[in-house]
Design a protein around this motif. Structure first.
Motif, short mmCIF file in Angstrom:
data_model
loop_
_atom_site.label_atom_id
_atom_site.label_comp_id
_atom_site.label_asym_id
_atom_site.label_seq_id
_atom_site.Cartn_x
_atom_site.Cartn_y
_atom_site.Cartn_z
N GLU A 34 0.81 -1.23 0.00
CA GLU A 34 0.00 0.00 0.00
C GLU A 34 0.84 1.27 0.00
O GLU A 34 0.30 2.35 -0.24
N TRP A 48 0.79 2.60 -3.44
CA TRP A 48 -0.51 2.51 -4.11
C TRP A 48 -1.18 3.88 -4.07
O TRP A 48 -1.13 4.60 -3.09
N ARG A 49 -1.87 4.21 -5.15
CA ARG A 49 -2.48 5.53 -5.27
C ARG A 49 -3.56 5.75 -4.21
O ARG A 49 -3.72 6.86 -3.69
N TYR A 50 -4.30 4.70 -3.87
CA TYR A 50 -5.42 4.84 -2.92
C TYR A 50 -5.06 4.31 -1.53
O TYR A 50 -5.93 4.09 -0.69
N GLY A 51 -3.77 4.11 -1.29
CA GLY A 51 -3.36 3.56 0.01
C GLY A 51 -3.69 4.50 1.18
O GLY A 51 -4.19 4.08 2.24
N TYR A 52 -3.42 5.79 1.01
CA TYR A 52 -3.68 6.76 2.10
C TYR A 52 -5.17 6.90 2.39
O TYR A 52 -5.59 6.81 3.56
N PRO A 53 -6.03 7.09 1.35
CA PRO A 53 -7.47 7.14 1.64
C PRO A 53 -7.98 5.85 2.29
O PRO A 53 -8.84 5.89 3.16
N MET A 54 -7.42 4.68 1.82
CA MET A 54 -7.86 3.44 2.43
C MET A 54 -7.53 3.40 3.92
O MET A 54 -8.34 2.95 4.75
#
Length: 317
Positions: free
Chosen positions: A286, A289-295
């Motif tokens: 993550e 990964w582009r969406y790791g922080y929002p996840m």
């Protein structure tokens, strides 16, 4: 200090206890308030009685507080003193009926004595027995007045306890209740002592042979009995209020601990998620990964909300 009340005289008189002092023929009451040894000896010589010392009055056995000796009737009772001050006490007072004269011996200024001394001349007290019964009336009335004042304070504390805001301070109320309990307990102790005195006073020759005095004594016994029951009830009420106040304090403390416990549980999962993703391992997928922080943010919010929902479902909130 030696005071005498004479029949028909409208005020107390201060007597000088010189050697050879004798009370006048019309004296009905001799009051010894914090007397000197010379005053005690003068009264003992004049009336032919032996008065107890302060130590004897304080340490007399219950069976020795009421007795007859040398034609005199001795009665000692514990009476509440300084009820309006921070340190109320119960002080022994000795009553002596001898040759138609009432002798009182006390080492504390009592309001009931002052009240009776002011009104006794107006009531035309004509004998030591009448002075004795009238004085007991005044003492009983004073104890009833103290109970009434204490009851008002207890009722005010009761309203304050059950209607106070959650953030209010219980400490002043607990102090008021503790003082009310102390005064009520001492008042009941005085009433019990008076009841014993009244039960023995009927044996005094001056009272036993007078139907009016006997009737007056019975009336006093009923008053003291009813006040004793009232004092017992009031003591129970104060104990209940103390328990209620302590219970409310415990409930509030439990609520505070419960709040911090919930907050700790709510923030524990987000802290775990943040700790995992704060390790900065290169092989953690993550991290790049582009969406790791929002996840991670969504996981932290979800891990905080889910415990709250579960607590509400269980009825803990």
């Amino acid at each position: 200090m030696l005071h005498v009340l004479r029949r028909g005289v409208r005020c107390f008189e201060v007597a000088t206890a010189a050697p050879g002092w004798r009370p006048a023929e019309d004296v009905v009451w001799v009051d010894l308030l914090k007397p000197s040894r010379e005053e005690e000896l003068a009264v003992e010589a004049a009336l032919g009685v032996e008065l107890p010392t302060p130590e004897e009055m304080a340490h007399l056995e219950p069976s020795s507080r009421l007795f007859q000796e040398g034609g005199a009737t001795f009665l000692t009772a514990n009476i509440l003193a300084r009820s309006g001050e921070n340190t109320p006490t119960v002080e022994p007072v000795t009553f002596v009926l001898v040759r138609g004269v009432l002798v009182t011996l006390r080492y504390q200024d009592l309001r009931a004595f002052s009240v009776f001394a002011d009104r006794a001349p107006q009531n035309d007290v004509g004998s030591g027995t009448a002075a004795f019964l009238g004085l007991l009336d005044a003492v009983t009335e004073r104890l009833a007045e103290i109970l009434d004042h204490t009851e008002d304070a207890v009722e005010a504390a009761s309203v304050a306890i059950f209607q106070r805001p959650p953030s209010g301070n219980f400490q002043p109320l607990l102090k008021d209740l503790a003082r009310a309990q102390t005064v009520t307990s001492m008042t009941r102790q005085s009433l019990v002592s008076l009841a014993r005195l009244l039960s023995y006073a009927g044996l005094a020759p001056e009272i036993a042979g007078d139907p009016d005095c006997q009737a007056h004594l019975v009336s006093l016994q009923r008053d003291v009995q009813s006040l004793t029951e009232h004092a017992s009830f009031q003591s129970t009420h104060v104990s209940f209020l103390l328990d209620a106040a302590l219970g409310l304090i415990n409930i509030e403390q439990n609520g505070i601990i419960k709040f911090f416990s919930v907050v700790a549980v709510v923030f524990l999962p987000p802290t775990l998620v943040a700790s995992i993703y704060g390790m900065n391992f290169d092989l953690m997928p993550e991290l790049h990964w582009r969406y790791g922080y929002p996840m991670a943010l969504v996981m932290m919010v979800a891990s905080a909300v889910l415990p709250i929902l579960w607590f509400k479902r269980r009825g803990w909130l």
